[in-house]
Structure formats: structure tokens, C-alpha cells
Design a protein around this motif. Sequence first.
Motif, PDB file in Angstrom:
ATOM      1  N   SER A 419       0.837  -1.269  -0.062  1.00 40.03           N
ATOM      2  CA  SER A 419       0.097   0.039  -0.096  1.00 40.03           C
ATOM      3  C   SER A 419       0.963   1.219   0.051  1.00 40.03           C
ATOM      4  N   SER A 421       1.881   5.038   1.050  1.00 45.35           N
ATOM      5  CA  SER A 421       1.727   5.889   2.132  1.00 45.35           C
ATOM      6  C   SER A 421       0.729   6.729   2.148  1.00 45.35           C
ATOM      7  N   CYS A 422      -0.067   6.965   3.379  1.00 39.29           N
ATOM      8  CA  CYS A 422      -1.356   7.891   3.569  1.00 39.29           C
ATOM      9  C   CYS A 422      -0.818   9.109   3.640  1.00 39.29           C
ATOM     10  N   PHE A 426      -5.348  11.800   5.980  1.00 42.17           N
ATOM     11  CA  PHE A 426      -5.858  10.383   5.829  1.00 42.17           C
ATOM     12  C   PHE A 426      -5.171   9.683   7.137  1.00 42.17           C
ATOM     13  N   ARG A 427      -5.856   8.329   7.551  1.00 39.21           N
ATOM     14  CA  ARG A 427      -5.218   7.869   8.261  1.00 39.21           C
ATOM     15  C   ARG A 427      -5.374   6.314   7.945  1.00 39.21           C
ATOM     16  N   VAL A 428      -4.606   5.546   8.690  1.00 38.73           N
ATOM     17  CA  VAL A 428      -4.397   4.059   7.995  1.00 38.73           C
ATOM     18  C   VAL A 428      -5.240   3.185   8.714  1.00 38.73           C
ATOM     19  N   CYS A 441      -6.101   3.678   2.894  1.00 41.13           N
ATOM     20  CA  CYS A 441      -5.858   5.091   3.464  1.00 41.13           C
ATOM     21  C   CYS A 441      -7.389   5.658   3.218  1.00 41.13           C
ATOM     22  N   THR A 453       2.220  12.034   7.514  1.00 40.52           N
ATOM     23  CA  THR A 453       1.885  10.636   6.506  1.00 40.52           C
ATOM     24  C   THR A 453       1.888   9.564   7.461  1.00 40.52           C
ATOM     25  N   ASP A 454       0.846   8.597   6.891  1.00 38.80           N
ATOM     26  CA  ASP A 454       0.702   7.231   7.403  1.00 38.80           C
ATOM     27  C   ASP A 454       0.246   7.498   9.167  1.00 38.80           C
TER      28      ASP A 454
END
Length: 751
Positions: A419, A421-422, A426-428, A441, A453-454
Motif C-alpha cells: 500500500s 503511504s497515506c 488520511f489515516r491508516v 487510506c 503521513t501514515d
Amino acid sequence: MALLLTTNIVLLVLPVFRGSPGSASAQDQCVFLGGNVPESVYGDGDVIIGGLFPFHYRALSSPPTFETKPPPVKFKNFLSRPLRWMQTMTFAIGEVNRRSDLLPHLKLGFHIRDSSDDILVALRELLVLVNGQPESMSGDNATDKLGCAAVNRPVSPVVIGDAASGISMALLRSLGSFHIPLLTDLQWIAGEAWSTGTSLWKNNADLLKGTLGFAIQRANVIPGLKQHLLNLSVSTVHKSALLTEFWEETFNCWLNNSVNGRPDGVKYQDRPPCTGTESLEDVNSSYTDVSQLRVSYNVYKAVYLVAHALQDMSQCEDGKGPFINRTCSDPKNFQTWQLIHYMRRANFSLMGARVSFGENGDPVAYYDLMNWHRNPDGSLNLVKVGYYDASLPDERSLVLNHSLIQWPHGKQAVRSVCSDSCPAGFRVARKKGLPICCYDCVPCAEGEVSNSTDSLECNRCPVFMWSNKARDHCVPKTIEFLSFHEVMGAVLCGVSVLGACISMSFLIIFFRNKNTPIVRANNMELSFLLLLFLAVCFLISLLFIGEPSDWLCRIRYPAFGISFALCISCLLAKTAVVLMAFRATLPGSNVMKWFGPNQQRASVVVGTSIQGLICLIWLVTNPPHANINIGFHSATIIMECVAGSEVGFWCVLGYIGVLACACLLMAFLARKLPDNFNEAKFITFSMLIFFAVWITFIPVYVSTPGKFTVAVHIFAILASAFGLLFCIFAPKCYVIILRPDRNSKKHMMAR
């Protein structure tokens, strides 16, 4: 080891027993349900190992009629690869039974059934394996009166299968409560169907070239298995429906007196008869292919795992056992949980590899890393380029030979991530059952942000802030109130000033013509007072525009209530004057003596004072005040005036309604009185407009949010004020300005 055919039905054991499980009373508590199910392969022994493999797939189903018992599910296609797994299982059991150093006093048997790659069928077959089956039955209804006493063969304390992970999970949930071990072929990633799924290559070679995947550990060879698979002949297969179907499908012929029937209705008799000279040595199929012994190797190891567990169980010494009071278990009569105890502690070598389990009873993971190579002729070549061994230290658990890897493009490894990176905002969201690097994401919800990120979670904004459109930082919430600077506020403000100007213009016209009959009629003072306070009503609407404050809220509601009460009181007095004036023309009437100018002024003062008293009580007890509303709309802060006491607000409005009702009633009674200029008619029209506006106002006011509530209130004030102004005074101004000939005593007295 002889192969026996059995016809089985599903067993349902009632959960409440009276007595021991083997007692007659316990047997009376269970019954067999269902009808004939497909045949199985059975080999007798002291301990029966169950097997569950998908020999068929693609069900031929028909919609249920709910009128008759549904027929057994039929399946269209036969698979020869699971038949190799079955033969591997029987081969391993025969191998164990021939050994003198492993279970010398115990004989292993087998009971193998068809899961048909279907969860419901697999559950039914599983219950037959672990509960047993009646030995005597004829016809579909012969089992109606069969009980546990009809079960003579041993049941399976352990089951090997199924190959499909989805079916295996369903079976594990069913068997878990009963502590019956199910030896499955679970694999990480796609396992056999992915890294060794050669059927995918034909139509997707360009896409799948260079594929890397983890596969079940492959055995180079299982000694004797190849010959065991090829030993089938016409004389040995005709006793088994599964082997017969395999033979007929492989050689496209029909065995005379075959017990097999095609579930899809195709008649094997339409094929040429088998000659008896057919040989599997001339056949290249998934049954005879022993180059990729992966699932077969797992089945082979599973049989030996059960054998070694039973061997350890048989070597237990009384007084030194692992169970309560240091007891041992009987290898020929044990509980399933006792077998699990020994299986979890098994540790033995098989074909040069160690078989053992971890602290939680999980097998030590070992996978081959396979690479898909394209041969010069375009065919597929599966090449082992490494392995994963969880028994080794972490830094050495994954071994990879880069020189053997064929990449999809060139000689460089492509960047491969499960996947991306978010980004911020956004959230994982982890994907259940997949590695930790595989996730979705998910955008942060409204009012939540993530600025890195992530991010594993989104953070909620403070109370007076809200997330921006990108959801990566918080911004102050929008403050909402009816402002002079917006279009709606400016328009309402202009209309309010216009109404006040018109009222004052009418007042000036009346004042300049105060000596004319039309102005002097019906109490000139009340007309001046009414025009003045109509102008006040128009200007009061300006108090509702702008940012609310406590003092503004405390002024606007009482000012609105008192000004309208005064206007309606003036109209009520003027209407009463019309009625009294008519009564005074009757012979002997002196009613005007009791309702002269002083009494009229007093009635206006009293009517207005009552409203003032209501407002005073309201302001003292629970006055209106400014409020910050953050609950109606999440992204907006609504600045509003709340009534404080809802009772006070509706009392003010209700009192105005009472005055208006009285005025309407009196004006309606005086509407047909003879007069060339009967003011009661115009008062009636004005009151009808007044009621129409305020009756409409109530539901709209209650249901309209934020600044629109204020706009509706202002509109009601302006509409009702314009109604009073134009209905009562516009006709008089028309006569004064445009028809002065009618502004005479003679004309007004005319009938």
C-alpha cells in the motif's frame, strides 16, 4: 488396507446427556437427520483418521420450492489433484502400519469424504466424520428411527483437510468448541493457488512473468508414492465411486457395471467401454505429477504427526502421566483434547526435516520463495529462489538468491509495496488477515485532521475549530449571524427604513391635513399615534440585524412586543369608536358619553401596559440573552439570541394575538355599517393579513435554523406592519392627495 464404500447420513447429537456418553441413556438422546450423502473411502483400524478433500466443485443448484425436501447438492466437475492428496494419505497410513518401530500395537485407519469445495457440504461431511454414521439404512427415510446404537464404526478424533482456507476456517469454528484437531493447509499470501498456480500462466504470461510468491514447502520426493499412485487398475478402481469417476474422466471411457453416476446428468454409457489395458503411466495429469509435492507433503506430515502423538501417548507410564492425578490416556480410547496435548508437543524428523510446534501450538512456518520464469518456448518454469524459515533467528529467517530471480522488466527489482503511504488528511486502516504493511487510506472524518503521513488515527479539532477541506489542519469555525453587510441583511435593512419613511410620510400628510374631515374622523390622535408606532415597528426590525449581545437581546423582544401591542390597541380603540358611533345615532343612545377620547386613550394605555407587565416579568425572571450555538451545525458557530424563557416569548406573542382577535371580531361586526368611509372594512383586511403572516411565521420560525430564524422574524414584522400601514392609511392618503373632492363632510355623510 482394504477400501470400503459406505453411504452416510448426518448425525445430530443433542447437547444434554443423562449418563456417560457411551451409556444407553446417552444414546437414546441422539438421532440421525438427513438422507443419503455421497459415498466415501474407508479403511478400518483402531484409530480412524478423518480426511476431507474437495474432489468436486461447481454446484448444480436449483431454486428451492419449499414444498418438498431439497435434493442432495450435485456438482459438475471432478478434480484429480485432491485424489492425489487422498492417495498420499492412505499411502502414509499404510506406511505407518507396516513399521515395527512406530505404533507396533496399534493400527491406523482412515475415513475420507468429499467436501466438494462447499462450506455447507464440508460441515455436513465433517459431522459424519466426528460423530459417526449408522451402518444399516435403505432409502431416504430409513434413518428416521436410527439412534446412536446404530453407530458401530469408530469416529475420527482428528481430521486432515480442507485445502481451501475459507472452508477450513468454517470447520475450525465448528470443531473448536469440541477440541477436535483439524490439520489444515493454511498458507501466507496466496500459497498454492498463487505461487504455484500454473493455470494462470496460459492467458497472463506477460503480466505474471517475474512473479515472486511464497509457497508451501515442497518435498523433492516421497519414496514409494509415485508407484502407489500408478498402481491403480481397472480391477482396483471399480469398488470406489471416486476412483471409478477418476478413471472414466481420465481415459474418457465407461467401466462396465460402474457404480458411478455423473451429477450433471451426462451418461457415461455414451462413452466407449474401457478396454482394461489403460495405464496411468501413459498419462500426464495433476494426479500423476509428483514434481510439486506441497499439499501432498503436508498431508503426509499430518499423518505422521498423528502417529507420533499416538506413539508418545502409548509410551506414557501410569503415575507419570500429564493429566489429572498423573494419569495416562488409552491410545485406543482417548479424548480428543488428550490427543491435542501430545500433538502440540510432537518433535520428530521426517525426510530430513524437523516437525515441531511453537509455544502456542502453531507449526513452525517454512515457505519456499518461488519465481515465475518464462522458458524460451513461452512455457512456465517455477524456480525456487529462496525460503523463509521461522525457526531461524530473524536476521537469517529469509534467504534469497538474487542471482536466480527473473524480474518482470530488466535486471532491477521493481519498487513493490502493498500500500502507498497515506498522506496528511488520511489515516491508516489495517486490512484484516493481511500483513501490517497492507492497509487502506481512509479520509479523516469531518472535524478531524492528521498532519503527517501514515497517521494511525485522526485528531479531533478543538471545540471552536473545524477541519479544512484537505483535513490536514484545523481552522476557526465560521461564525454565523444576520449581518448588515450580507445581501439578505442589507435588503431587510433597506425595507425596514423604507417602511419607516413611508409611515412618517403618511404622518406628515395627515398632520398637514389635520383639519380635513377624513383625518378628523375616528380620533385623529389615535391615527397619529398609530402611524408613529408603525414607524417604530419598522425600525425595531433593525435590532434583529447584527451580532447579538445580551443588551440587544433584552431590548429587541420587549420592544417588538410593546410596539405591536400599542398598534393593535390603537386599532382596537378605533374599531370600537366605529361601533359606538353607529350606536350613538340611534334614538335615545348616549353610548359615546362612555367612550369618548379620554376613554379611548385609556384603553390604549391599558392594552399596552399589560404587554409591558408581561415583558417586565419576563426580563426579571429569565431574560433573553446571547448564545453561542455549536451543536446545530458542526462547522459553524451560530451567534443567536435565545428567548431565555420560552413561556415569556410565547406569552408576548400570544397577547398580541388576543388583541388582534378582538380587533378582528369588532371590525368584522362593523364592516357593513352605513358610512361613505367605513374604516372598519380596512381594519378587517389589515387583521386578516396580520393573522396570515403570524400564523405562517410560527412553524417556519420553529423549524428554520441560525440566521434564517432571525430573517423570518424580521419578515413577519415587516409584512404585518406593511399590511396595517397600507390597508388603513393608503386609502385615506389616496383621497387626500388624488381625490380632494371626496374629502368633505358632505361626501362623508352621504349614504
